[in-house]
Design a protein around this motif. Structure first.
Motif, mmCIF file in Angstrom:
data_model
loop_
_atom_site.group_PDB
_atom_site.id
_atom_site.type_symbol
_atom_site.label_atom_id
_atom_site.label_comp_id
_atom_site.label_asym_id
_atom_site.label_seq_id
_atom_site.Cartn_x
_atom_site.Cartn_y
_atom_site.Cartn_z
ATOM 1 N N LEU A 154 52.829 -15.074 4.426
ATOM 2 C CA LEU A 154 52.428 -15.856 3.628
ATOM 3 C C LEU A 154 50.945 -15.416 3.214
ATOM 4 O O LEU A 154 50.448 -15.160 2.164
ATOM 5 N N HIS A 155 50.244 -14.877 4.238
ATOM 6 C CA HIS A 155 48.704 -14.272 4.477
ATOM 7 C C HIS A 155 48.908 -13.041 3.420
ATOM 8 O O HIS A 155 48.246 -12.871 2.743
ATOM 9 N N ARG A 156 50.063 -12.343 3.800
ATOM 10 C CA ARG A 156 50.155 -11.049 2.969
ATOM 11 C C ARG A 156 50.392 -11.167 1.666
ATOM 12 O O ARG A 156 49.727 -10.424 0.678
ATOM 13 N N ALA A 157 51.206 -12.097 1.240
ATOM 14 C CA ALA A 157 51.659 -12.714 -0.078
ATOM 15 C C ALA A 157 50.186 -12.960 -0.813
ATOM 16 O O ALA A 157 49.849 -12.324 -1.770
ATOM 17 N N ARG A 158 49.412 -13.902 -0.213
ATOM 18 C CA ARG A 158 48.093 -14.457 -0.891
ATOM 19 C C ARG A 158 47.329 -13.230 -1.167
ATOM 20 O O ARG A 158 46.475 -12.999 -2.177
ATOM 21 N N MET A 159 47.215 -12.285 0.010
ATOM 22 C CA MET A 159 46.172 -11.117 -0.168
ATOM 23 C C MET A 159 46.610 -10.342 -1.102
ATOM 24 O O MET A 159 45.831 -9.732 -1.800
#
Lengths: 176, 78
Positions: A154-159
């Motif tokens: 999720l973090h990777r997607a958001r960033m």
């Protein structure tokens, strides 16, 4: 609608089925959307339910994260944004808050374009969480991901979205 | 700045905070980092905006299409 169903399930035939089921549901109860703002809002809401149900159905259980496609989620990417101290190499620009309708529309278009640039599985986790509103615990369970991996994806997607939208934002008025 | 998390760690926590409550220590250290770091405040705002926009994916352009038929029906996203 079909475009969005496709973004979520990645199987054209299935996406078509889900959209069709949604439309049938809408047509069967034409009065049911009383109180909802527009018919389109109502259609999308039903489509979301159909997709969520599909994710929750038993035959979905075996659809798990496959490591081959996008690598091990524990392998954090996006490190090139930071220096050795973990600070941003480049200043993070401030986005213009899209207050006007046209600005919101522009931004939504940019966001959709950027979503498509995410790896398919990463995008699916993001859409399950942010579009369908699944809790992270449920997403982990459905896709057999550990809580830590789920968080990382999720973090990777958001960033990824953030970086892409910033890059695309130049010239579309998102960046001042 | 290192005692108060790196920007990299701050970004992870910002993302995590959209999904689940952070524990007290993380939350406090993140707030302190943000109070000192403009970059991360911008990141926070961007992540929040993405979070806010996501549930409406698919609605906007459809509303626009619909607006051409009946201009009164376009308020879905306002």
């Amino acid at each position: 609608m079909l475009r969005h169903a496709l973004m979520m399930v990645f199987e054209p035939a299935l996406a078509e089925d889900l959209v069709q089921e949604s439309l049938v549901a809408v047509l069967e109860k034409p009065d049911a959307h009383r109180g909802e703002s527009t018919l389109i809002t109502w259609c999308i809401a039903i489509l979301k339910h159909k997709i969520a149900d599909w994710y929750r159905s038993p035959h979905q259980q075996r659809r798990v994260w496959t490591e081959t496609e996008e690598g091990d989620p524990a392998n954090d990417s996006g490190d090139d944004l930071y220096d050795e101290q973990g600070s941003y190499k480049e200043t993070v620009p401030c986005w213009q808050q899209p207050e006007k309708r046209e600005a919101q529309r522009q931004m939504m278009i940019v966001m959709e374009t950027c979503l498509k640039s995410l790896p398919a599985q990463t995008r699916r986790v993001f859409m399950m969480r942010e579009w369908l509103g699944f809790e992270t615990t449920e997403i982990c369970e459905r896709l057999s991901l550990s809580a830590e991996n789920c968080r990382t994806v999720l973090h990777r997607a958001r960033m990824g979205l953030r970086t892409c939208m910033t890059a695309q934002g130049h010239g579309t008025g998102i960046i001042q | 700045m290192n005692i108060l998390y790196s920007c990299k760690r701050a970004a992870e926590l910002l993302s995590q905070s959209l999904d689940e409550p952070l524990d007290v220590v993380d939350s406090l250290r993140l707030r302190m980092h943000l109070s000192m770091c403009g970059d991360c405040r911008n990141v926070e705002e961007q992540l929040n905006l993405i979070h806010k926009m996501s549930p409406n994916l698919g609605l906007l352009d459809l509303c626009e299409e619909q607006q051409t038929d009946s201009p009164t029906n376009g308020e879905a996203l306002s």
